[in-house]
Design a protein around this motif. Structure first.
Motif, short mmCIF file in Angstrom:
data_model
loop_
_atom_site.label_atom_id
_atom_site.label_comp_id
_atom_site.label_asym_id
_atom_site.label_seq_id
_atom_site.Cartn_x
_atom_site.Cartn_y
_atom_site.Cartn_z
N ILE A 63 -20.94 -26.77 12.50
CA ILE A 63 -21.52 -25.77 11.52
C ILE A 63 -21.80 -26.47 10.22
CG2 ILE A 63 -20.84 -23.88 9.91
CD1 ILE A 63 -18.97 -22.95 12.21
N ILE A 64 -23.27 -26.46 9.82
CA ILE A 64 -23.78 -27.40 8.71
C ILE A 64 -24.33 -26.33 7.80
CG2 ILE A 64 -25.40 -29.37 7.82
CD1 ILE A 64 -24.86 -30.17 11.00
N VAL A 65 -24.19 -26.82 6.49
CA VAL A 65 -24.57 -25.72 5.31
C VAL A 65 -25.62 -26.78 4.68
CG1 VAL A 65 -24.04 -24.53 3.33
CG2 VAL A 65 -22.58 -24.20 5.34
N ASN A 66 -26.67 -26.19 4.37
CA ASN A 66 -27.79 -27.05 3.61
C ASN A 66 -27.82 -26.58 2.11
OD1 ASN A 66 -28.57 -28.29 5.86
ND2 ASN A 66 -29.79 -26.50 6.28
N GLY A 67 -27.41 -25.35 1.56
CA GLY A 67 -27.47 -24.88 0.48
C GLY A 67 -26.36 -25.41 -0.56
N LYS A 68 -26.46 -25.06 -1.84
CA LYS A 68 -25.46 -25.74 -2.84
C LYS A 68 -24.43 -24.59 -2.94
CE LYS A 68 -27.78 -29.23 -3.87
NZ LYS A 68 -26.98 -30.70 -3.47
N SER A 69 -24.58 -23.54 -2.42
CA SER A 69 -23.72 -22.17 -2.73
C SER A 69 -22.54 -22.23 -1.57
CB SER A 69 -24.15 -20.91 -2.93
OG SER A 69 -25.06 -20.57 -1.73
N THR A 70 -21.55 -21.73 -2.15
CA THR A 70 -20.44 -21.51 -1.06
C THR A 70 -21.13 -20.54 0.16
OG1 THR A 70 -18.77 -21.91 -2.64
CG2 THR A 70 -17.95 -21.17 -0.40
N PRO A 71 -21.05 -20.88 1.49
CA PRO A 71 -21.42 -20.20 2.32
C PRO A 71 -20.44 -18.76 2.55
CG PRO A 71 -20.11 -22.12 3.46
CD PRO A 71 -20.24 -22.07 1.97
N THR A 72 -20.80 -17.78 3.28
CA THR A 72 -20.02 -16.69 3.37
C THR A 72 -19.51 -16.61 4.95
OG1 THR A 72 -21.84 -15.38 3.78
CG2 THR A 72 -21.14 -15.33 1.48
N ILE A 73 -18.40 -16.00 5.09
CA ILE A 73 -17.82 -15.84 6.45
C ILE A 73 -17.43 -14.39 6.61
CG2 ILE A 73 -16.41 -16.84 7.95
CD1 ILE A 73 -16.08 -19.32 6.49
N THR A 74 -17.95 -14.08 8.00
CA THR A 74 -17.50 -12.56 8.07
C THR A 74 -16.02 -12.67 9.08
OG1 THR A 74 -18.59 -12.58 10.20
CG2 THR A 74 -19.81 -12.04 8.22
N PRO A 75 -15.36 -11.44 9.17
CA PRO A 75 -14.29 -11.65 9.99
C PRO A 75 -14.34 -11.95 11.52
CG PRO A 75 -14.31 -9.52 8.59
CD PRO A 75 -15.69 -10.33 8.34
N SER A 76 -15.71 -11.71 11.97
CA SER A 76 -15.88 -12.29 13.37
C SER A 76 -16.36 -13.85 13.38
CB SER A 76 -17.16 -11.62 13.92
OG SER A 76 -18.44 -11.57 13.11
N GLY A 77 -16.30 -14.40 12.31
CA GLY A 77 -16.63 -15.82 12.27
C GLY A 77 -17.95 -16.35 11.88
N GLU A 78 -18.81 -15.39 11.86
CA GLU A 78 -20.11 -15.81 11.34
C GLU A 78 -20.35 -16.32 10.29
OE1 GLU A 78 -22.62 -12.33 12.10
OE2 GLU A 78 -22.12 -12.26 14.25
N VAL A 79 -21.03 -17.49 10.01
CA VAL A 79 -21.21 -18.23 8.60
C VAL A 79 -22.59 -18.31 8.18
CG1 VAL A 79 -20.90 -20.54 7.63
CG2 VAL A 79 -19.07 -19.93 9.61
N SER A 80 -22.78 -17.80 7.08
CA SER A 80 -24.25 -17.48 6.60
C SER A 80 -24.15 -18.44 5.41
CB SER A 80 -24.61 -16.22 6.34
OG SER A 80 -24.52 -15.20 7.26
N ASP A 81 -25.43 -19.35 5.28
CA ASP A 81 -25.81 -20.11 4.02
C ASP A 81 -26.79 -19.32 3.37
OD1 ASP A 81 -26.31 -22.01 2.06
OD2 ASP A 81 -27.24 -23.32 3.49
N GLY A 82 -26.32 -18.49 2.36
CA GLY A 82 -27.35 -17.46 1.69
C GLY A 82 -27.53 -16.43 2.71
N SER A 83 -28.86 -16.24 2.95
CA SER A 83 -29.23 -15.24 3.87
C SER A 83 -29.55 -15.74 5.37
CB SER A 83 -30.52 -14.36 3.41
OG SER A 83 -31.56 -15.48 3.22
N THR A 84 -29.38 -17.03 5.34
CA THR A 84 -29.45 -17.71 6.62
C THR A 84 -28.04 -17.81 7.52
OG1 THR A 84 -31.41 -18.89 5.64
CG2 THR A 84 -30.47 -19.87 7.90
N ALA A 85 -28.14 -17.32 8.62
CA ALA A 85 -26.95 -17.67 9.67
C ALA A 85 -26.86 -19.09 10.01
CB ALA A 85 -27.07 -16.80 10.81
N VAL A 86 -25.77 -19.77 9.94
CA VAL A 86 -25.93 -21.32 10.52
C VAL A 86 -24.81 -21.42 11.52
CG1 VAL A 86 -26.40 -21.95 7.87
CG2 VAL A 86 -24.25 -21.70 8.54
#
Length: 245
Positions: free
Chosen positions: A134-157
């Motif tokens: 799982i690789i994040v390109n943005g500067k902000s902290t990614p968000t994680i959902t209870p199902s484990g989906e990781v998003s970098d801003g509005s982009t799912a990574v």
């Protein structure tokens, strides 16, 4: 070597192995997600069954079993950290990590983003996603959902992979509290467990219980020492009396 000597020595060696297991549990009592090891050995019936009887004129040769460890799969308590990359698994499952020695598993979800943008464990091992790292390109902290989906801003990574094992007791603890499978062909499957965001699972170690086990093991070791010394004194006494004739 006399049987009493053999039994005492093997028993003391077993106690030393138990002490190593207990000490490892105590040392990791504050390690997030750590699952303690339990010492175990064969039952008396198994020992008899595995003992050999060469022929009817010889006695059964019984060898004391060595101590092995199995994983205590009970979950630890959950504590709140309010950190967005701290994750606790609700239910059965483990995070999968890629280490230099191969895949390893853990319940510790204290993750962070490294300088290359990878989601990694506390020790810097990449966290496996269902499609790879799982690789994040943005500067902000990614968000994680209870199902484990990781998003970098509005982009799912990616989506964090949580795996479960058909044989939970086939896992053994290695350094750093990581778990590895003792069976290279162990069956794994994606777990449907949910994540608690901003929480960590504590170790399932109760230090007081471990200290009691340590005391019991120490007392047993001392009793075997006395058996060894007593038998040695009896043999020495017998030899001295024989020398008088």
């Amino acid at each position: 070597m006399a049987d009493a000597f053999s039994i005492a020595i093997q028993s003391m060696q077993n106690d030393m192995q138990r002490m190593d297991i207990i000490s490892e549990n105590v040392a990791n009592s504050a390690t997030p997600g750590y699952r303690r090891a339990l010492s175990t050995n064969q039952s008396f019936g198994d020992v008899l069954q595995s003992s050999s009887l060469s022929n009817v004129t010889h006695s059964i040769e019984i060898t004391l079993p060595t101590v092995t460890s199995v994983l205590d799969t009970a979950s630890g308590s959950i504590k709140s950290t309010s950190q967005p990359l701290d994750l606790a698994i609700s239910g059965d499952g483990y995070f999968e990590l890629t280490t230099p020695d191969g895949l390893a598993y853990t319940r510790a979800g204290n993750f962070h983003i490294n300088e290359d943008g990878h989601l990694v464990s506390q020790d810097g091992y990449p966290v496996s996603g269902k499609g790879g790292d799982i690789i994040v390109n943005g500067k902000s902290t990614p968000t994680i959902t209870p199902s484990g989906e990781v998003s970098d801003g509005s982009t799912a990574v990616g989506q964090i992979r949580i795996v479960s094992f058909a044989d939970k007791h086939g896992l053994q603890t290695r350094s750093g509290g990581l778990l590895v499978s003792t069976n290279n062909d162990a069956e794994t499957s994606d777990s449907s467990a949910q994540l608690q965001i901003g929480f960590l699972e504590n170790a399932n170690v109760i230090p007081l219980n471990e200290m009691v086990s340590m005391l019991e093991t120490s007392r047993h070791f001392e009793s075997q020492q006395k058996l060894f010394q007593g038998y040695d004194e009896q043999i020495s006494s017998a030899i001295q009396k024989l020398g008088q004739f």
